[in-house]
Design a protein around this motif. Structure first.
Motif, PDB file in Angstrom:
ATOM      1  N   GLN A  29     104.497 -50.881  33.481  1.00 56.88           N
ATOM      2  CA  GLN A  29     103.589 -49.956  34.137  1.00 56.88           C
ATOM      3  C   GLN A  29     102.992 -50.569  35.398  1.00 56.88           C
ATOM      4  O   GLN A  29     102.893 -49.912  36.443  1.00 56.88           O
ATOM      5  CB  GLN A  29     102.469 -49.537  33.189  1.00 56.88           C
ATOM      6  CG  GLN A  29     101.507 -48.531  33.812  1.00 56.88           C
ATOM      7  CD  GLN A  29     100.479 -48.029  32.822  1.00 56.88           C
ATOM      8  OE1 GLN A  29     100.674 -48.085  31.613  1.00 56.88           O
ATOM      9  NE2 GLN A  29      99.370 -47.518  33.336  1.00 56.88           N
ATOM     10  N   ALA A  30     102.583 -51.841  35.316  1.00 57.77           N
ATOM     11  CA  ALA A  30     101.977 -52.487  36.479  1.00 57.77           C
ATOM     12  C   ALA A  30     102.968 -52.607  37.632  1.00 57.77           C
ATOM     13  O   ALA A  30     102.616 -52.389  38.799  1.00 57.77           O
ATOM     14  CB  ALA A  30     101.455 -53.865  36.088  1.00 57.77           C
ATOM     15  N   ALA A  31     104.213 -52.945  37.309  1.00 56.52           N
ATOM     16  CA  ALA A  31     105.235 -53.072  38.356  1.00 56.52           C
ATOM     17  C   ALA A  31     105.498 -51.732  39.019  1.00 56.52           C
ATOM     18  O   ALA A  31     105.601 -51.644  40.253  1.00 56.52           O
ATOM     19  CB  ALA A  31     106.526 -53.627  37.759  1.00 56.52           C
TER      20      ALA A  31
ATOM     21  N   ALA B 227     110.443 -57.563  37.319  1.00 51.41           N
ATOM     22  CA  ALA B 227     110.127 -56.181  37.000  1.00 51.41           C
ATOM     23  C   ALA B 227     109.858 -55.383  38.271  1.00 51.41           C
ATOM     24  O   ALA B 227     110.278 -54.224  38.404  1.00 51.41           O
ATOM     25  CB  ALA B 227     108.911 -56.119  36.074  1.00 51.41           C
ATOM     26  N   VAL B 228     109.167 -55.997  39.233  1.00 52.21           N
ATOM     27  CA  VAL B 228     108.906 -55.333  40.512  1.00 52.21           C
ATOM     28  C   VAL B 228     110.214 -55.071  41.256  1.00 52.21           C
ATOM     29  O   VAL B 228     110.424 -53.992  41.814  1.00 52.21           O
ATOM     30  CB  VAL B 228     107.950 -56.187  41.370  1.00 52.21           C
ATOM     31  CG1 VAL B 228     107.863 -55.633  42.791  1.00 52.21           C
ATOM     32  CG2 VAL B 228     106.571 -56.228  40.740  1.00 52.21           C
TER      33      VAL B 228
ATOM     34  N   VAL C  81     104.979 -48.202  43.781  1.00 52.42           N
ATOM     35  CA  VAL C  81     104.651 -46.879  44.309  1.00 52.42           C
ATOM     36  C   VAL C  81     103.427 -46.951  45.217  1.00 52.42           C
ATOM     37  O   VAL C  81     103.359 -46.269  46.253  1.00 52.42           O
ATOM     38  CB  VAL C  81     104.415 -45.899  43.145  1.00 52.42           C
ATOM     39  CG1 VAL C  81     103.915 -44.559  43.673  1.00 52.42           C
ATOM     40  CG2 VAL C  81     105.692 -45.684  42.357  1.00 52.42           C
ATOM     41  N   ALA C  82     102.449 -47.781  44.868  1.00 51.12           N
ATOM     42  CA  ALA C  82     101.249 -47.905  45.693  1.00 51.12           C
ATOM     43  C   ALA C  82     101.566 -48.527  47.048  1.00 51.12           C
ATOM     44  O   ALA C  82     101.043 -48.090  48.082  1.00 51.12           O
ATOM     45  CB  ALA C  82     100.199 -48.736  44.964  1.00 51.12           C
TER      46      ALA C  82
ATOM     47  N   LEU D 175     113.434 -47.004  42.408  1.00 54.20           N
ATOM     48  CA  LEU D 175     112.754 -46.018  43.232  1.00 54.20           C
ATOM     49  C   LEU D 175     113.645 -45.518  44.361  1.00 54.20           C
ATOM     50  O   LEU D 175     113.722 -44.306  44.625  1.00 54.20           O
ATOM     51  CB  LEU D 175     111.471 -46.618  43.820  1.00 54.20           C
ATOM     52  CG  LEU D 175     110.645 -45.675  44.695  1.00 54.20           C
ATOM     53  CD1 LEU D 175     110.056 -44.546  43.865  1.00 54.20           C
ATOM     54  CD2 LEU D 175     109.539 -46.435  45.422  1.00 54.20           C
ATOM     55  N   TRP D 176     114.351 -46.436  45.021  1.00 58.27           N
ATOM     56  CA  TRP D 176     115.142 -46.065  46.190  1.00 58.27           C
ATOM     57  C   TRP D 176     116.574 -45.697  45.854  1.00 58.27           C
ATOM     58  O   TRP D 176     117.379 -45.464  46.758  1.00 58.27           O
ATOM     59  CB  TRP D 176     115.129 -47.199  47.211  1.00 58.27           C
ATOM     60  CG  TRP D 176     113.761 -47.483  47.723  1.00 58.27           C
ATOM     61  CD1 TRP D 176     113.046 -48.629  47.549  1.00 58.27           C
ATOM     62  CD2 TRP D 176     112.920 -46.605  48.486  1.00 58.27           C
ATOM     63  NE1 TRP D 176     111.818 -48.531  48.155  1.00 58.27           N
ATOM     64  CE2 TRP D 176     111.715 -47.300  48.738  1.00 58.27           C
ATOM     65  CE3 TRP D 176     113.072 -45.309  48.980  1.00 58.27           C
ATOM     66  CZ2 TRP D 176     110.673 -46.736  49.452  1.00 58.27           C
ATOM     67  CZ3 TRP D 176     112.029 -44.744  49.697  1.00 58.27           C
ATOM     68  CH2 TRP D 176     110.846 -45.448  49.934  1.00 58.27           C
ATOM     69  N   SER D 177     116.914 -45.651  44.559  1.00 57.21           N
ATOM     70  CA  SER D 177     118.281 -45.313  44.178  1.00 57.21           C
ATOM     71  C   SER D 177     118.508 -43.809  44.052  1.00 57.21           C
ATOM     72  O   SER D 177     119.612 -43.372  43.748  1.00 57.21           O
ATOM     73  CB  SER D 177     118.631 -45.987  42.841  1.00 57.21           C
ATOM     74  OG  SER D 177     117.844 -45.464  41.786  1.00 57.21           O
TER      75      SER D 177
END
Length: 279
Positions: free
Chosen positions: A131-133, A39-40, A138-139, A47-49
């Motif tokens: 959500q956690a991933a 999932a991560v 992002v963090a 995110l980077w796409s």
């Protein structure tokens, strides 16, 4: 968000990662473990796409450079007492934080806007894992960005202070890591808020009010009682553990825990909505 730039191979890798499967023999892309690690990996790829994260991070860097130069210049012109050079960077977080706030908000709400959240929840049926991933990815990015901002801002401020600031390697390093930690926690707070509201306008309205609007009112009206309330808001507490050499009502560890608590509450609120409502 802008049009994704991922290749079919990268999309396939992300899909197999979250499902925990292996492509058919002869395919050019091997499988990777599923579960939370998958999932991560998927969230990292998503995110980077797109271009939005790059633009947000560059905007944050520009804001930090401009603000630290302004802060140090004003301190020099007005003959303020000598202070650690890292305080200029810590002060710039009041604006730079919105770069990661927008990054985190868009990372969540864009999936609801396009309907791709259905695919994400289909690939990773355990919603808390999604959500956690996303919050973790992002963090981590925000922490790294915060440290880079601190390094660049320190260099800019040192020149602008022109002898009006002190430099200690240990203090400067601690402040750089503190800025990174604060931005990481703010990003996690934004992810939880975005999952709770599912809409960029709603999430940003809450976050701007909480991180800037309400503190501005409390400090602008004046009075020790209102200032004490601000000490327990995210940026008020964050400012206490990012800045050095200033009086604070509690220890840096307590200040950090206050921001962690805000991020935790937002995360639980987002998880409650995510589990209780259809995508």
């Amino acid at each position: 968000m802008t049009e994704p730039t991922t290749t079919p191979g990268r999309r396939t890798d992300a899909l197999h990662a979250v499902r925990g499967t292996t492509p058919a023999p002869g395919t050019p892309h091997g499988g990777t473990p599923g579960g939370f690690a998958g999932a991560v990996a998927c969230e990292w790829t998503k995110l980077w796409s797109v271009r939005a994260p790059y633009l947000c991070l560059l905007a944050g860097l520009a804001i930090t450079g401009v603000f630290t130069f302004y802060y140090a210049s004003i301190a020099r012109i007005n003959d303020h007492p000598v202070e650690p050079v890292g305080n200029a960077v810590a002060s710039s977080a009041v604006l730079a934080q919105f770069a990661v706030v927008i990054l985190a908000t868009v990372a969540v709400t864009s999936e609801y806007a396009t309907g791709s959240v259905r695919a994400s929840l289909l690939w990773v049926p355990r919603r808390h894992r999604v959500q956690a991933a996303k919050a973790l990815v992002v963090a981590v990015v925000s922490f790294a960005a915060g440290v880079v901002y601190a390094v660049v801002g320190t260099a800019v401020a040192w020149g602008a202070f022109d002898g009006g600031a002190s430099f200690d390697a240990g203090t400067t390093l601690r402040q750089a890591l503190s800025v990174g930690l604060y931005l990481a926690l703010v990003a996690a707070l934004a992810v939880g808020t975005a999952f709770a509201t599912r809409h960029p306008a709603g999430a940003l309205s809450i976050l701007v009010t909480l991180l800037w609007g309400l503190p501005s009112v409390l400090l602008g009206v004046g009075g020790p009682d209102l200032a004490a309330v601000n000490d327990y808001l995210p940026h008020g507490a964050g400012d206490h553990f990012m800045r050095s050499g200033v009086e604070a009502p509690y220890a840096p560890v307590a200040a950090t825990l206050i921001v962690v608590a805000w991020a935790g509450v937002a995360h639980l609120a987002g998880l409650y909505v995510l589990r209780g409502r259809d995508a």
